[in-house]
Design an enzyme around this catalytic site. Structure first.
Site, short mmCIF file in Angstrom:
data_model
loop_
_atom_site.label_atom_id
_atom_site.label_comp_id
_atom_site.label_asym_id
_atom_site.label_seq_id
_atom_site.Cartn_x
_atom_site.Cartn_y
_atom_site.Cartn_z
N CYS A 120 5.97 -0.56 -6.89
CA CYS A 120 6.46 -0.52 -8.29
C CYS A 120 6.91 -1.90 -8.74
CB CYS A 120 7.58 0.51 -8.43
SG CYS A 120 6.95 2.21 -8.31
N GLN A 152 13.12 1.98 -4.13
CA GLN A 152 12.92 0.71 -3.44
C GLN A 152 11.44 0.40 -3.23
OE1 GLN A 152 15.05 -1.75 -2.85
NE2 GLN A 152 16.45 -0.50 -4.08
N SER A 153 10.59 0.96 -4.07
CA SER A 153 9.14 0.74 -3.93
C SER A 153 8.74 -0.71 -4.19
CB SER A 153 8.42 1.66 -4.93
OG SER A 153 7.08 1.26 -5.07
N ASN A 154 8.06 -1.28 -3.20
CA ASN A 154 7.49 -2.62 -3.38
C ASN A 154 6.29 -2.57 -4.31
OD1 ASN A 154 9.15 -3.97 -1.25
ND2 ASN A 154 8.08 -2.49 0.05
#
Ligand code: PLP
Length: 325
Positions: free
Chosen positions: A76, A72-74
């Site tokens: 990335c 859920q990396s913003n």
């Protein structure tokens, strides 16, 4: 250096007065800086870092980006979008195993055309070098963006953000006694510290730690200090920073990274129902709760002008839906 960037976002981001929320927390004048509206694939603070990182990748003649994060990396998701804009291949090294269903940021990173690699236990780029070797075998030239984009190049994005803020402060005759924000991989905090040193803004940073874990054996305080010290050299700043200069509030990171508690739910609802502004449950929800806690407990003086720096993160709400309601 500050002007040497590849433009990716809508800047300056707006500053809004939080009138109704300020009435609920009497004695404080609350404001918000809307980096969630930075414009790149639903926005966020990583857009600022990526303007400098992508520029360096292009200047180095690279055609492929490798970076890492949680599913859920913003960071990335915004990196994938930046690669689309710049015409670069994007390889994301994501923690955990491939899920059956793509949701939230993972779904968006997929839409944005990133090549997704699942790295099991590690979510902070521990396997980056292996992936780079693999990608370079296909004849690509890789540029590695560290976890969260938090090296000195990325941090310049937040040096520039302080310059932007300084102009907004003088144009609108404002002053902010305190700036609250979510601190996690360290680049935002390091850039803020360097920017304040360089542009002489009178404000106190209150970084709220989001993640209690180390990154590649380093605590967040150590990462911030090392990036700040790199910046000191790069920008020729006549000051030395010591470990005790790195302020970080660890009061709210205890449940662990990405663990949703009543605190984050309260903060999201409080801002949504007073101002119609949405937070995220991992970063800004936790940091905003921290700020409200300071106000409730009177930990900063009444009469203060307080700025919350909204760093984005909206898409993960949809992934965490089951835990949020
Ligand atoms: C990455 C991120 C942060 C933290 O910024 P760092 O520079 O990694 O400390 C805060 N909020 C959101 C929404 C983020 O994605």
């Amino acid at each position: 250096m500050i002007d040497n960037k590849f433009e990716l976002g809508f800047f300056p981001t707006p500053i809004q007065s939080l009138k109704r929320l300020s009435e609920k927390y009497p004695g404080y004048n609350l404001f918000i800086k809307r980096d969630d509206n930075s414009g790149l694939a639903s926005g966020g603070n990583k857009t600022r870092k990526l303007e400098y990182l992508i520029k360096q990748a292009l200047d180095n003649g690279c055609d492929t980006i490798v970076t890492s994060g949680a599913q859920q990396s913003n960071h990335c998701r915004q990196t994938a979008a930046a690669c689309s804009v710049a015409g670069l291949e994007c390889n994301l090294l994501l923690g955990g195993d491939e899920p059956e269903k793509y949701q939230g940021n993972l779904l968006l990173s997929y839409f944005l055309g990133a090549k997704l690699h699942f790295s099991g236990e590690s979510r902070k780029g521990e396997l980056s070098q292996q992936l780079i070797k693999q990608v370079e075998k296909q004849g690509k030239k890789c540029y590695l963006i560290p976890y969260g984009g938090s090296n000195i190049v990325g941090a310049i994005g937040f040096v520039n953000a302080v310059k932007e803020l300084k102009l907004q402060i003088s144009e609108n005759n404002l002053n902010f006694d305190y700036i609250f924000f979510a601190s996690s991989s360290g680049g935002t905090q390091a850039g803020f510290m360097l920017g304040i040193e360089m542009f002489g803004i009178a404000t106190e940073l209150i970084p709220i730690s989001i993640d209690k874990d180390e990154t590649n054996g380093l605590r967040l305080e150590e990462v911030v200090l090392s990036v700040v010290n790199e910046g000191i050299q790069l920008f020729n700043i006549a000051r030395k920073f010591e470990p005790e200069d790195i302020k970080l509030n660890r009061e709210y990171d205890k449940p662990g990274y990405g663990v949703i508690t009543d605190n984050e739910k309260f903060a999201i609802t409080e801002l949504a129902t007073t101002e119609g502004i949405l937070l995220d449950p991992v970063y800004t929800g936790r940091a905003f709760y921290g700020m409200l806690d300071y106000l409730k407990k009177g930990l900063i003086p009444k009469g203060s002008n307080v700025l919350f720096w909204h760093t984005g993160g909206l898409p993960s709400n949809f992934y965490y839906a089951d835990k949020l309601k």
